[in-house]
Design an enzyme around this catalytic site. Structure first.
Site, PDB file in Angstrom:
ATOM      1  N   ASP A 118       6.400   3.275  -0.240  1.00  0.00           N
ATOM      2  CA  ASP A 118       6.552   2.089  -0.921  1.00  0.00           C
ATOM      3  C   ASP A 118       6.876   2.074  -2.053  1.00  0.00           C
ATOM      4  OD1 ASP A 118       8.801   0.440  -0.268  1.00  0.00           O
ATOM      5  OD2 ASP A 118       7.236  -0.746  -0.298  1.00  0.00           O
ATOM      6  N   HIS A 125      -0.142  -2.467  -4.407  1.00  0.00           N
ATOM      7  CA  HIS A 125      -2.289  -2.429  -3.753  1.00  0.00           C
ATOM      8  C   HIS A 125      -2.604  -2.167  -5.047  1.00  0.00           C
ATOM      9  CE1 HIS A 125      -4.952   0.270  -1.537  1.00  0.00           C
ATOM     10  NE2 HIS A 125      -5.078   0.456  -2.875  1.00  0.00           N
ATOM     11  N   GLU A 126      -2.423  -1.524  -6.176  1.00  0.00           N
ATOM     12  CA  GLU A 126      -2.775  -0.570  -7.208  1.00  0.00           C
ATOM     13  C   GLU A 126      -3.104  -2.554  -8.464  1.00  0.00           C
ATOM     14  OE1 GLU A 126      -4.214   2.043  -7.971  1.00  0.00           O
ATOM     15  OE2 GLU A 126      -2.946   3.055  -5.933  1.00  0.00           O
ATOM     16  N   HIS A 129      -6.399  -3.928  -7.067  1.00  0.00           N
ATOM     17  CA  HIS A 129      -7.504  -2.838  -7.595  1.00  0.00           C
ATOM     18  C   HIS A 129      -7.506  -3.951  -8.960  1.00  0.00           C
ATOM     19  CE1 HIS A 129      -8.143  -0.258  -5.119  1.00  0.00           C
ATOM     20  NE2 HIS A 129      -6.995   0.215  -4.938  1.00  0.00           N
ATOM     21  N   ASP A 135     -10.291  -0.111  -2.139  1.00  0.00           N
ATOM     22  CA  ASP A 135     -10.217   0.358  -1.135  1.00  0.00           C
ATOM     23  C   ASP A 135     -10.284   0.267   0.401  1.00  0.00           C
ATOM     24  OD1 ASP A 135      -7.312   1.895  -2.527  1.00  0.00           O
ATOM     25  OD2 ASP A 135      -8.995   3.265  -3.409  1.00  0.00           O
TER      26      ASP A 135
END
Length: 191
Positions: A118, A125-126, A129, A135
């Site tokens: 997705d 998610h990125e 970071h 992670d």
């Protein structure tokens, strides 16, 4: 005697300005903020002009973080403004290169999208970071930072309560001590 008086005045001025130099002085805002009120969010700008077909996913990922935490706010960079975060699209796997907390480059890789992951989850998610999260693989779908280990059926783009708390902790002292944010080495995270 004149030198001694001048030295005394300089010493007194230095003592009076010490709270200002140490960052202890606080000015009340227009609304009469209390000294114990939380610091304002650290504004982080992002440039998604290179994110191609993923632009709306990047904007949605940023909006999710804005809905989820108070310590940092992601805003699109204005024309001519140098952005904290650069977001690019490429044919590789998604990844992030953090240069310091709140700064770096994100790649939304088409390889993961082609495999069925997705785009909004990838973006969120990125950006996680860049906000200082590592992670956490393997992991469940409820953990945003579990990334690809949650599988292609997982479309959850929201950070867990623990992930939100970690970002809040990362940015909790940001307004008071911005120099602490600049002293870190670049880190490449390939998901």
């Amino acid at each position: 005697m004149h030198v001694r008086t001048l030295t005394g005045h300089l010493a007194a001025a230095a003592l009076l300005s010490l709270p200002l130099l140490s960052g202890e002085a606080m000015a009340a805002g227009a609304s009469g903020d209390a000294a114990g009120s939380p610091a304002a969010a650290r504004i982080l700008t992002y440039d998604a002009s290179g994110s191609a077909e993923f632009r709306s996913a990047v904007d949605r990922g940023a909006a999710i973080w804005n809905e989820s935490v108070e310590g940092a706010e992601l805003r699109p960079a204005t024309a001519g403004q140098r952005a904290n975060i650069r977001v690019l699209a490429d044919d590789g796997w998604p990844r992030a290169l953090t240069t310091s907390l709140g700064n770096g480059t994100v790649w939304i890789g088409r390889q993961a999208v082609d495999e069925g992951y997705d785009t909004v989850r990838i973006s969120s998610h990125e950006l996680g970071h860049i906000l200082g999260l590592p992670d956490r693989k393997p992991g469940p779908c409820s953990s945003l930072m579990s990334g690809s280990s949650a599988g292609t059926a997982c479309t959850n783009p929201y950070p867990s309560a623990a992930e939100k708390a970690e970002v809040e902790n990362n940015f909790g002292g940001a307004a008071a001590a911005p120099s602490a944010l600049a002293a870190s080495a670049p880190v490449l995270v390939v998901n």
